[in-house]
Design a protein around this motif. Structure first.
Motif, PDB file in Angstrom:
ATOM      1  N   TYR A  76       0.843  -1.201   0.000  1.00 60.52           N
ATOM      2  CA  TYR A  76       0.000   0.000   0.000  1.00 60.52           C
ATOM      3  C   TYR A  76       0.878   1.252   0.000  1.00 60.52           C
ATOM      4  O   TYR A  76       0.613   2.233  -0.701  1.00 60.52           O
ATOM      5  CB  TYR A  76      -0.903  -0.044   1.227  1.00 60.52           C
ATOM      6  CG  TYR A  76      -1.931   1.063   1.351  1.00 60.52           C
ATOM      7  CD1 TYR A  76      -3.143   0.992   0.676  1.00 60.52           C
ATOM      8  CD2 TYR A  76      -1.706   2.163   2.169  1.00 60.52           C
ATOM      9  CE1 TYR A  76      -4.099   1.995   0.812  1.00 60.52           C
ATOM     10  CE2 TYR A  76      -2.655   3.167   2.312  1.00 60.52           C
ATOM     11  CZ  TYR A  76      -3.852   3.074   1.628  1.00 60.52           C
ATOM     12  OH  TYR A  76      -4.792   4.066   1.760  1.00 60.52           O
TER      13      TYR A  76
ATOM     14  N   GLU B  42       2.375   1.831  -3.382  1.00 64.20           N
ATOM     15  CA  GLU B  42       1.375   2.389  -4.294  1.00 64.20           C
ATOM     16  C   GLU B  42       1.253   3.908  -4.083  1.00 64.20           C
ATOM     17  O   GLU B  42       1.167   4.672  -5.052  1.00 64.20           O
ATOM     18  CB  GLU B  42       0.024   1.712  -4.073  1.00 64.20           C
ATOM     19  CG  GLU B  42      -0.017   0.260  -4.535  1.00 64.20           C
ATOM     20  CD  GLU B  42      -1.307  -0.433  -4.137  1.00 64.20           C
ATOM     21  OE1 GLU B  42      -2.222   0.259  -3.631  1.00 64.20           O
ATOM     22  OE2 GLU B  42      -1.403  -1.656  -4.323  1.00 64.20           O
TER      23      GLU B  42
ATOM     24  N   ALA C  67       4.343  -3.671  -6.372  1.00 60.84           N
ATOM     25  CA  ALA C  67       4.498  -2.218  -6.437  1.00 60.84           C
ATOM     26  C   ALA C  67       5.950  -1.809  -6.197  1.00 60.84           C
ATOM     27  O   ALA C  67       6.412  -0.790  -6.727  1.00 60.84           O
ATOM     28  CB  ALA C  67       3.587  -1.533  -5.429  1.00 60.84           C
TER      29      ALA C  67
ATOM     30  N   GLU D  10       7.626  -2.125  -9.395  1.00 60.71           N
ATOM     31  CA  GLU D  10       7.270  -0.994 -10.257  1.00 60.71           C
ATOM     32  C   GLU D  10       8.112   0.235  -9.908  1.00 60.71           C
ATOM     33  O   GLU D  10       8.526   0.983 -10.798  1.00 60.71           O
ATOM     34  CB  GLU D  10       5.787  -0.664 -10.109  1.00 60.71           C
ATOM     35  CG  GLU D  10       4.850  -1.703 -10.702  1.00 60.71           C
ATOM     36  CD  GLU D  10       3.395  -1.300 -10.540  1.00 60.71           C
ATOM     37  OE1 GLU D  10       3.089  -0.107 -10.703  1.00 60.71           O
ATOM     38  OE2 GLU D  10       2.573  -2.184 -10.236  1.00 60.71           O
TER      39      GLU D  10
END
Length: 243
Positions: free
Chosen positions: A61, A64, A118, A121
């Motif tokens: 989270y 993100e 994430a 990423e």
């Protein structure tokens, strides 16, 4: 997972994120999160298995949030690949100082082989920025090496600043390290001397090959008219030319 369950899961993560920001990971007990989110303990365990599972989801989270902020900010900067590296460093450090508990969870509790998508990423975003610098002839070293150097330096700088009292924190430390590290892997402009120009051109071609291999159509050999062994040998030669 249906929309209702996805919404409940998101709500629980938001509640857990608030507890994390206010009291650190120690405050994120399954009992406290369940009570604050208005769900039963068994329901929480079905969603996350245990506290470690909940913390892993919180780390994802956090990544993100980090990615959303960074992409939005970089979209507003001039189209200069090296300037984006400087800006990206400052955004990274700023996120860590504004969300220290999240940052510690994201980068201070890393386990090999257990990185959330994430986080991959976020890593890929840095690789992309460095690839653009290489394409422009602005990189001194291969993208992979520059990625490791900048990632290690930004993470270390942020964790060090988080560990200091806010009243004693000196952001000039980060700026000085930023300038030194990025200058060590980039050039001010495409080099003009023959030796340095050869190195920058070799790195630019290597970056272009990497882009073609990772984004081209698989059926067409990823857009590279070479066999895998030939491509690997060419990239090895390019790295040698780059010094």
């Amino acid at each position: 997972m249906n929309e209702g369950r996805r919404a409940v899961r998101r709500q629980v993560l938001q509640v857990a994120a608030k507890l994390l920001e206010e009291g650190g990971s120690e405050a994120v007990s399954t009992r406290a999160v369940a009570a604050a989110a208005g769900v039963t303990a068994p329901a929480l365990y079905r969603m996350f298995d245990d506290k470690d599972g909940l913390l892993a989801e919180l780390a994802a989270y956090g990544f993100e949030m980090y990615l959303a902020e960074k992409r939005e900010a970089l979209a507003l900067t001039p189209d200069d690949p090296v300037a984006d590296l400087y800006r990206g460093w400052d955004l990274h450090v700023d996120f860590g100082l504004r969300h220290p508990a999240f940052y510690m969870l994201m980068y201070g509790t890393v386990r090999p082989g257990r990185r959330p998508p994430a986080a991959d990423e976020a890593h890929a975003l840095l690789v992309t920025l460095l690839g653009r610098a290489a394409d422009a002839g602005r990189l001194r070293v291969p993208v992979e090496q520059a990625t490791r150097v900048i990632h290690a330096a930004t993470t270390g700088a942020t964790l060090a600043l988080i560990g200091e009292k806010s009243s004693e924190r000196d952001l000039a430390t980060s700026a000085r390290l930023r300038d030194t590290v990025i200058a060590s892997v980039t050039t001010d402009s495409p080099a003009s001397s023959s030796g340095s120009d050869l190195a920058s051109r070799a790195l630019a071609l290597d970056a272009a090959l990497h882009t073609a291999l990772t984004t081209g159509p698989p059926a067409a050999g990823a857009g590279v008219p070479l066999r895998a062994t030939e491509t690997a040998l060419l990239r090895e030669w390019l790295h040698q030319l780059a010094g």
